[in-house]
Scaffold this active site. Structure first.
Site, PDB file in Angstrom:
ATOM      1  N   ASP A   1       0.853  -1.188   0.000  1.00 61.91           N
ATOM      2  CA  ASP A   1       0.000   0.000   0.000  1.00 61.91           C
ATOM      3  C   ASP A   1       0.889   1.237   0.000  1.00 61.91           C
ATOM      4  OD1 ASP A   1      -2.163   1.656   0.140  1.00 61.91           O
ATOM      5  OD2 ASP A   1      -2.760   1.136   2.178  1.00 61.91           O
TER       6      ASP A   1
ATOM      7  N   ASP B   1      -2.823   2.603  -6.117  1.00 58.43           N
ATOM      8  CA  ASP B   1      -1.826   2.682  -5.049  1.00 58.43           C
ATOM      9  C   ASP B   1      -1.736   1.462  -4.141  1.00 58.43           C
ATOM     10  OD1 ASP B   1      -4.285   3.121  -3.920  1.00 58.43           O
ATOM     11  OD2 ASP B   1      -3.635   4.759  -2.624  1.00 58.43           O
ATOM     12  N   GLU B   2      -2.415   0.368  -4.482  1.00 62.49           N
ATOM     13  CA  GLU B   2      -2.288  -0.828  -3.648  1.00 62.49           C
ATOM     14  C   GLU B   2      -2.534  -2.088  -4.470  1.00 62.49           C
ATOM     15  OE1 GLU B   2      -5.282  -1.498  -0.595  1.00 62.49           O
ATOM     16  OE2 GLU B   2      -6.575   0.017  -1.527  1.00 62.49           O
TER      17      GLU B   2
END
Length: 366
Positions: free
Chosen positions: A14, A108-109
């Site tokens: 993350d 983003d993860e």
């Protein structure tokens, strides 16, 4: 219990304050200052905030006015999603150096299954550390990671040592970890469900574990079965390299509130055009159209209609969206409109997850 399925080595990576961090990367003058991506001093909603802004209580989905009130010195910047996507693709290239089993959740993860990996490294913890170091060395950004036997625990663990940290929950630690975990930190338990859990005397994983599956199902529907199993360390969902979307949508927040349906129809046409573009890019169509309306007082309303056939054409989407708009009188002036398409032609491709119970192998090398 006998072992029915192998225990996996899962990493959840993350990125820390991703959008804001990219803005700081591209504009070093912003570093060390409270920063919000999205909105403005007088309008809009915060899409992301850096850690300096979070110290003042600024959070994503907060109105810009509230963010400014909490932190008068905050700087607002407009989001640049093409830039975030560009950086995200570079991050994923790093992931693919270790495994092809990468399941992105957003820009983003992502989940990575490194049970068998390209480096031949038996330690998922060391792989996570190496990935995080490479992201920093090659891109100048920091990431956190959670490592454990399944996606659920890895996801929860990645939030433990943020920012720029990681946490491993070894197989022999899983049960104790889950029993001590505050119920509000369980992935999939939102604010409303947390309050309901509290009223039922459920404050930790241990409390949750005392409830029967029948009790949880009666109080939380299908989610009850999910809660019953995950608190026992059972979550058999595999990392899926090609995640099948449940819906596709597009929306717009307006610089000024709209009170006339005529102006709204014009905006809906633009939204339908964008939605059509996204659908065609992914060769997806769907039957259920949902119109999302956010009013000036931030209350949210959705109106849906399911057709007998699949559509992806903007004219058909717009026609149904118009029908939904006029379905009932608007409650207030409108600050946001959105259209989404669900009940997709991809749904039939979803495979039912294996429901078998698994035991934890204490000797499993992490």
């Amino acid at each position: 219990m006998s072992i029915d399925l192998p225990i996996r080595k899962i990493i959840h990576v993350d990125m820390d304050a991703f959008y804001a961090s990219v803005e700081e990367l591209d504009n070093p003058d912003l570093k060390g200052k409270p920063l919000a991506v999205g909105g403005s001093e007088i309008r809009g909603v915060v899409a992301a905030a850096n850690y300096e802004a979070r110290k003042y209580g600024v959070r994503s989905a907060m109105s810009s006015v509230m963010a400014k009130r909490n932190c008068p010195q905050i700087t607002f910047v407009q989001p640049r999603f093409e830039r975030y996507k560009e950086i995200s693709q570079k991050i994923r290239k790093i992931f693919y150096d270790y495994t092809d089993l990468v399941e992105p959740l957003s820009l983003d993860e992502a989940y990575l299954d490194v049970t068998v990996n390209k480096k031949g490294n038996p330690s998922a913890s060391l792989i996570a550390k190496e990935i995080r170091q490479r992201i920093f060395d090659e891109l100048g950004l920091v990431a956190s990671a959670g490592i454990s036997i399944n996606k659920f625990i890895a996801k929860v663990a990645s939030d433990y040592n943020k920012p720029n940290g990681q946490k491993t929950v070894n197989p022999e630690e899983v049960i104790e970890f889950l029993e001590k975990l505050e119920i509000r930190k369980f992935y999939g338990v939102g604010k409303v469900t947390t309050e309901k859990m509290y009223k039922l005397g459920i404050f930790t994983g241990f409390d949750l574990k005392q409830k029967s599956e029948i009790f949880l199902t009666e109080n939380f529907g299908k989610s009850g079965g999910y809660y019953y199993h995950v608190v026992r360390g059972v979550h058999n969902s595999a990392v899926k390299p090609h995640r099948i979307p449940k819906s596709v949508g597009a929306e717009r927040t307006f610089s000024e509130n709209l009170s006339s349906e005529i102006f709204m129809l014009e905006r809906l046409e633009h939204i339908a055009t964008e939605l059509e573009r996204r659908l065609k890019k992914s060769t997806i169509s769907g039957k259920t159209i949902t119109l999302k309306i956010k009013y000036s007082d931030f209350t949210l309303q959705t109106r849906s209609k399911t057709l007998r056939y699949y559509i992806a054409d903007k004219h058909l989407i717009l026609e149904t969206a118009k029908e939904l708009l006029y379905q009932e009188k608007l409650e207030n002036s409108v600050r946001l409109l959105g259209i989404s398409l669900a009940n997709l032609n991809t749904d039939k491709k979803e495979k039912t997850e294996d429901k078998k119970m698994v035991t934890i192998q204490l000797q499993f090398d992490f």
